[in-house]
Write an enzyme that holds these catalytic residues in place. Structure first.
Site, PDB file in Angstrom:
ATOM      1  N   GLU A 115      36.370  38.707  49.597  1.00  0.00           N
ATOM      2  CA  GLU A 115      37.722  38.092  49.964  1.00  0.00           C
ATOM      3  C   GLU A 115      38.501  38.745  51.085  1.00  0.00           C
ATOM      4  OE1 GLU A 115      38.410  35.211  48.751  1.00  0.00           O
ATOM      5  OE2 GLU A 115      37.189  34.948  46.940  1.00  0.00           O
ATOM      6  N   CYS A 161      43.365  35.863  40.446  1.00  0.00           N
ATOM      7  CA  CYS A 161      42.669  36.764  41.356  1.00  0.00           C
ATOM      8  C   CYS A 161      43.560  36.736  42.540  1.00  0.00           C
ATOM      9  CB  CYS A 161      41.428  36.328  41.563  1.00  0.00           C
ATOM     10  SG  CYS A 161      40.352  36.209  40.212  1.00  0.00           S
ATOM     11  N   HIS A 195      34.628  38.275  44.703  1.00  0.00           N
ATOM     12  CA  HIS A 195      34.386  37.242  43.480  1.00  0.00           C
ATOM     13  C   HIS A 195      33.028  36.978  43.086  1.00  0.00           C
ATOM     14  CE1 HIS A 195      38.560  34.817  43.566  1.00  0.00           C
ATOM     15  NE2 HIS A 195      38.047  34.998  42.407  1.00  0.00           N
TER      16      HIS A 195
HETATM   17  N1  PCA Z   1      38.835  34.952  37.875  1.00  0.00           N
HETATM   18  C1  PCA Z   1      39.991  34.113  38.131  1.00  0.00           C
HETATM   19  C2  PCA Z   1      41.116  34.905  37.418  1.00  0.00           C
HETATM   20  C3  PCA Z   1      40.269  35.923  36.576  1.00  0.00           C
HETATM   21  C4  PCA Z   1      38.789  35.614  36.932  1.00  0.00           C
HETATM   22  O1  PCA Z   1      37.962  36.694  36.523  1.00  0.00           O
HETATM   23  C5  PCA Z   1      40.629  33.760  39.395  1.00  0.00           C
HETATM   24  O2  PCA Z   1      39.675  33.641  40.391  1.00  0.00           O
HETATM   25  O3  PCA Z   1      41.566  33.717  39.741  1.00  0.00           O
END
Ligand code: PCA
Length: 201
Positions: free
Chosen positions: A79, A142, A165
């Site tokens: 990200e 996140c 992610h």
């Molecule tokens: N994924 C979510 C929040 C917690 C997680 O593991 C997200 O992508 O925001």
């Protein structure tokens, strides 16, 4: 060098969160024998920022690697950016659904990672691990933690931070038929490649 790795608790209909499984593996196997701390983060818009700040104060890391699960992804997603906005279709674990709420009306609309994300991307590609650079961390929890982390980087000059992610892992019981998953060891390797690159700096 001190590293803090965070992962998230399960959320929505999931029984498990791949980010926490991978975070645990990286921290316990500790391939490079460096100082790695591990902290579990709540899927809560209201408390995640404070939990992260407490963890950063406790461990005082040079590098903060935050992991989260993205069930719709078929690749490891590096990200690039956190946005000053909270919005969700599904409630967080406190039952809260924000509706286009700014995180902070006095701080920048977006913040970028202070790591060299293309260098990290190239190093992961070299290991034949499916990876992409993503320009949206979403607007869910996140993104909320990432925004806080990048604000913290402005306060603590030495700290670098990146959010990654992850898809579900092969065999994760929450995986639906046809859902993309990745082998756990590939995701673990991707995080170790990031650690290895950034510890050289
Ligand atoms: N994924 C979510 C929040 C917690 C997680 O593991 C997200 O992508 O925001």
């Amino acid at each position: 060098m001190k590293i803090l790795i965070t992962g998230f608790e399960p959320f929505g209909s999931n029984n498990e969160n791949s980010s926490w499984v991978v975070a645990n593996k990286v921290a316990t196997q500790n391939t490079f024998g460096i100082d790695i701390a591990l902290e579990l983060m709540p899927v809560s818009f209201r408390s995640v920022a404070k939990t992260l700040r407490t963890a950063v104060t406790r461990h005082n890391p040079d590098l903060l690697i935050m992991l989260g699960q993205a069930g719709s992804s078929d690749k490891v997603r590096l990200e690039r950016i956190a946005i000053n906005m909270m919005d969700a279709r599904n409630a967080d674990n406190d039952g809260f659904i924000p509706d286009e709420e700014p995180i902070n009306t006095e701080t920048p609309v977006a913040l970028f990672t202070n790591t060299d994300i293309k260098q990290l991307y190239n190093a992961i590609v070299e290991q034949s691990i499916p990876v992409k650079i993503s320009n949206s961390c979403g607007l869910y929890v996140c993104n909320r933690i990432y925004y806080e982390a990048l604000m913290l980087c402005n306060e603590i000059n030495k700290m670098k931070a990146i959010f990654v992610h992850l898809p579900l892992y092969d065999g994760q019981r929450d995986a639906k038929e046809n859902q993309h998953t990745l082998p756990l060891d590939k995701m673990e390797k991707a995080i170790n490649v990031i650690i290895n690159k950034l510890r050289e700096e």
